[in-house]
Write a protein that holds these residues in place. Structure first.
Motif, PDB file in Angstrom:
ATOM      1  N   LEU A   2     -17.868  -2.607   5.807  1.00 45.03           N
ATOM      2  CA  LEU A   2     -17.807  -1.290   5.168  1.00 45.03           C
ATOM      3  C   LEU A   2     -18.010  -1.432   3.665  1.00 45.03           C
ATOM      4  N   ASN A   3     -18.387  -0.351   3.031  1.00 43.42           N
ATOM      5  CA  ASN A   3     -18.643  -0.349   1.593  1.00 43.42           C
ATOM      6  C   ASN A   3     -17.374  -0.743   0.825  1.00 43.42           C
ATOM      7  N   PRO A   4     -17.386  -1.865   0.087  1.00 44.38           N
ATOM      8  CA  PRO A   4     -16.175  -2.323  -0.624  1.00 44.38           C
ATOM      9  C   PRO A   4     -15.758  -1.409  -1.769  1.00 44.38           C
ATOM     10  N   LYS A   5     -16.629  -0.473  -2.137  1.00 41.12           N
ATOM     11  CA  LYS A   5     -16.281   0.452  -3.222  1.00 41.12           C
ATOM     12  C   LYS A   5     -15.467   1.643  -2.725  1.00 41.12           C
ATOM     13  N   LYS A   6     -15.244   1.706  -1.420  1.00 42.88           N
ATOM     14  CA  LYS A   6     -14.441   2.786  -0.856  1.00 42.88           C
ATOM     15  C   LYS A   6     -13.043   2.275  -0.504  1.00 42.88           C
ATOM     16  N   THR A   7     -12.050   3.108  -0.760  1.00 41.09           N
ATOM     17  CA  THR A   7     -10.692   2.858  -0.275  1.00 41.09           C
ATOM     18  C   THR A   7     -10.694   3.106   1.233  1.00 41.09           C
ATOM     19  N   LEU A   8      -9.869   2.345   1.951  1.00 51.91           N
ATOM     20  CA  LEU A   8      -9.752   2.524   3.402  1.00 51.91           C
ATOM     21  C   LEU A   8      -8.343   3.010   3.745  1.00 51.91           C
ATOM     22  N   GLN A   9      -8.254   3.812   4.796  1.00 55.92           N
ATOM     23  CA  GLN A   9      -6.975   4.374   5.223  1.00 55.92           C
ATOM     24  C   GLN A   9      -6.799   4.144   6.712  1.00 55.92           C
ATOM     25  N   ASN A  40     -14.245   9.126  -1.680  1.00 57.38           N
ATOM     26  CA  ASN A  40     -13.351   8.078  -2.198  1.00 57.38           C
ATOM     27  C   ASN A  40     -12.794   7.178  -1.116  1.00 57.38           C
ATOM     28  N   CYS A  41     -12.520   7.755   0.062  1.00 55.27           N
ATOM     29  CA  CYS A  41     -11.741   7.014   1.057  1.00 55.27           C
ATOM     30  C   CYS A  41     -12.201   7.341   2.463  1.00 55.27           C
ATOM     31  N   ILE A  77      -4.640   2.595   2.029  1.00 57.82           N
ATOM     32  CA  ILE A  77      -3.538   3.525   2.267  1.00 57.82           C
ATOM     33  C   ILE A  77      -3.089   3.330   3.700  1.00 57.82           C
ATOM     34  N   PHE A  78      -1.822   2.991   3.880  1.00 57.05           N
ATOM     35  CA  PHE A  78      -1.319   2.784   5.247  1.00 57.05           C
ATOM     36  C   PHE A  78      -1.130   4.147   5.904  1.00 57.05           C
ATOM     37  N   ASN A  79      -1.694   4.287   7.103  1.00 52.87           N
ATOM     38  CA  ASN A  79      -1.609   5.538   7.850  1.00 52.87           C
ATOM     39  C   ASN A  79      -1.772   5.214   9.322  1.00 52.87           C
ATOM     40  N   LEU A  80      -1.877   6.241  10.135  1.00 54.59           N
ATOM     41  CA  LEU A  80      -2.087   6.075  11.568  1.00 54.59           C
ATOM     42  C   LEU A  80      -3.558   6.264  11.903  1.00 54.59           C
ATOM     43  N   GLY A  81      -3.907   5.911  13.144  1.00 54.03           N
ATOM     44  CA  GLY A  81      -5.260   6.153  13.626  1.00 54.03           C
ATOM     45  C   GLY A  81      -5.440   7.559  14.154  1.00 54.03           C
ATOM     46  N   HIS A  82      -4.361   8.339  14.199  1.00 50.35           N
ATOM     47  CA  HIS A  82      -4.373   9.764  14.529  1.00 50.35           C
ATOM     48  C   HIS A  82      -2.999  10.281  14.121  1.00 50.35           C
ATOM     49  N   GLY A  83      -2.536  11.413  14.685  1.00 49.31           N
ATOM     50  CA  GLY A  83      -1.281  11.994  14.216  1.00 49.31           C
ATOM     51  C   GLY A  83      -0.041  11.413  14.869  1.00 49.31           C
ATOM     52  N   VAL A  84       1.102  11.612  14.196  1.00 54.71           N
ATOM     53  CA  VAL A  84       2.400  11.213  14.762  1.00 54.71           C
ATOM     54  C   VAL A  84       2.612  11.967  16.077  1.00 54.71           C
ATOM     55  N   ILE A  85       3.004  11.245  17.133  1.00 57.86           N
ATOM     56  CA  ILE A  85       3.269  11.855  18.437  1.00 57.86           C
ATOM     57  C   ILE A  85       4.652  12.508  18.401  1.00 57.86           C
ATOM     58  N   LYS A  86       4.777  13.642  19.079  1.00 52.15           N
ATOM     59  CA  LYS A  86       5.962  14.501  18.906  1.00 52.15           C
ATOM     60  C   LYS A  86       7.287  13.827  19.258  1.00 52.15           C
ATOM     61  N   ASP A  87       7.284  12.883  20.205  1.00 51.58           N
ATOM     62  CA  ASP A  87       8.562  12.260  20.580  1.00 51.58           C
ATOM     63  C   ASP A  87       8.736  10.874  19.950  1.00 51.58           C
ATOM     64  N   THR A  88       8.075  10.631  18.826  1.00 47.79           N
ATOM     65  CA  THR A  88       8.243   9.369  18.092  1.00 47.79           C
ATOM     66  C   THR A  88       9.647   9.310  17.494  1.00 47.79           C
ATOM     67  N   PRO A 100       0.820  -1.217   0.000  1.00 48.06           N
ATOM     68  CA  PRO A 100       0.000   0.000   0.000  1.00 48.06           C
ATOM     69  C   PRO A 100       0.849   1.261   0.000  1.00 48.06           C
ATOM     70  N   PRO A 101       0.315   2.362  -0.546  1.00 41.28           N
ATOM     71  CA  PRO A 101       0.988   3.654  -0.371  1.00 41.28           C
ATOM     72  C   PRO A 101       0.933   4.060   1.099  1.00 41.28           C
ATOM     73  N   VAL A 102       1.850   4.951   1.486  1.00 40.17           N
ATOM     74  CA  VAL A 102       1.963   5.352   2.900  1.00 40.17           C
ATOM     75  C   VAL A 102       2.119   6.864   3.013  1.00 40.17           C
ATOM     76  N   TRP A 103       1.355   7.445   3.916  1.00 40.95           N
ATOM     77  CA  TRP A 103       1.663   8.770   4.466  1.00 40.95           C
ATOM     78  C   TRP A 103       1.151   8.760   5.893  1.00 40.95           C
ATOM     79  N   PHE A 104       1.520   9.752   6.676  1.00 39.51           N
ATOM     80  CA  PHE A 104       1.120   9.779   8.085  1.00 39.51           C
ATOM     81  C   PHE A 104       0.477  11.119   8.437  1.00 39.51           C
TER      82      PHE A 104
END
Length: 326
Positions: free
Chosen positions: A262-269, A246-247, A301-312, A16-20
């Motif tokens: 979930l609707n299979p016609k939607k992309t999941l992230q 779309n997603c 799309i590979f992502n997080l369940g929320h934002g990157v934590i500052k001390d990651t 999968p593509p990735v962003w965070f």
């Protein structure tokens, strides 16, 4: 076309593509080097050259599949003349103007930052806005009320109705201006959706989302993503059936065994827990593999369940990307 745009058109890939979410920010030393030159965040947001530079930092470091413009959902309040500030201790503050006058030139710097970012990277650029409800929580509710909002919501219901309608219209215009400036993807962050009961969610989040995505698609065929953080499975299913979407982005609390509902016609992230990313180690590998397996049959799309934590630690992000790409 890039892999992320293909996936947003419901194509499936083995890797999968990735962003965070919050990929540009305090976990990066190059970001901190820039941050030290400014007394506050708003100064940075108003400098379009700096915003473009920060936007591409994580893409350059990690070779991510998309950039997301460095800004904040609260910028839209400035359109109505509100004073927006970002306090390091108390967090964001919005003081509404006594007399509202709508002027998108108040955030012209953001649209300029999009144009400048597009001139320095060929990666797809994500623009975004907060959902009307999430955006309004910062002006309608104080920090104490946001922790236990239902009492305040009941007292302010009529006001919320009116302001959600107003901010739906503003959000549509804001999205279209970002598209005009050059974004390739638009994400709606409904990060405070979990505060609401089902009736409130339908009225103040789901219906406005439908309207926003409908108007975007009338204007241009730009892929759309929604992130309704903290909602129930029933409401995730409702979101997955929104036309012109779309997603659907899933938070870390979404149970992966329910993907097929979930609707299979939607992309999941999604939906790696940011705490697990921060902690790293073997548990991080285990969680990544579980996510990849769960989404194997789904455009993802590979992502997080929320934002990157500052001390990651950076090494944990590298570990994640190496495993996904291996």
């Amino acid at each position: 076309m890039s892999i992320i745009l293909d996936v947003l058109n419901n194509k499936k890939f083995e890797k999968p593509p990735v962003w965070f979410m919050r990929q540009a920010g305090r976990h990066l030393p190059e970001y901190m080097n820039v941050r030290r030159r400014f007394s506050n965040l708003m100064e940075m947001f108003k400098d379009s050259d700096i915003c473009a530079e920060i936007t591409v930092q994580p893409v350059q470091r990690y070779n991510l599949d998309a950039a997301i413009i460095f800004t904040d959902i609260l910028m839209i309040h400035m359109v109505t003349g509100a004073d927006v500030s970002f306090d390091n201790i108390d967090g964001p503050k919005v003081i509404e103007a006594q007399k509202k006058t709508v002027d998108f030139n108040n955030i012209k710097f953001l649209y300029e930052a999009i144009k400048k970012t597009k001139s320095i990277t060929n990666k797809p650029l994500i623009g975004f806005a907060g959902g009307p409800w999430t955006t309004l929580t910062y002006s309608l509710l104080n920090s104490t009320e946001r922790k236990d909002p239902q009492k305040a919501i009941k007292e302010k219901e009529r006001e919320i109705d009116l302001q959600v309608k107003e901010f739906t219209e503003l959000t549509i215009k804001h999205a279209l201006k970002q598209i005009d400036a050059g974004i390739d993807i638009f994400q709606l962050f409904e990060s405070s959706a979990g505060m609401l009961n089902d009736e409130q969610l339908m009225k103040w989040c789901i219906e406005p989302s439908k309207e926003i995505f409908k108007e975007i698609k009338k204007f241009k065929e730009v892929p759309t993503i929604v992130f309704p953080r903290g909602v129930s499975l029933k409401n995730y299913i409702t979101y997955s059936n929104i036309e012109n979407l779309n997603c659907l982005s899933l938070d870390q609390f979404f149970d992966l065994k329910n993907i097929n509902k979930l609707n299979p016609k939607k992309t999941l992230q999604g939906n790696l827990n940011p705490e697990i990313l921060r902690n790293g180690g073997e548990n991080l590998n285990k969680e990544i593999l579980e996510i990849l397996l769960a989404f194997k049959e789904t455009p993802h799309i590979f992502n997080l369940g929320h934002g990157v934590i500052k001390d990651t630690p950076i090494k944990n992000v590298v570990q994640t990307l190496e495993l996904i790409r291996s």
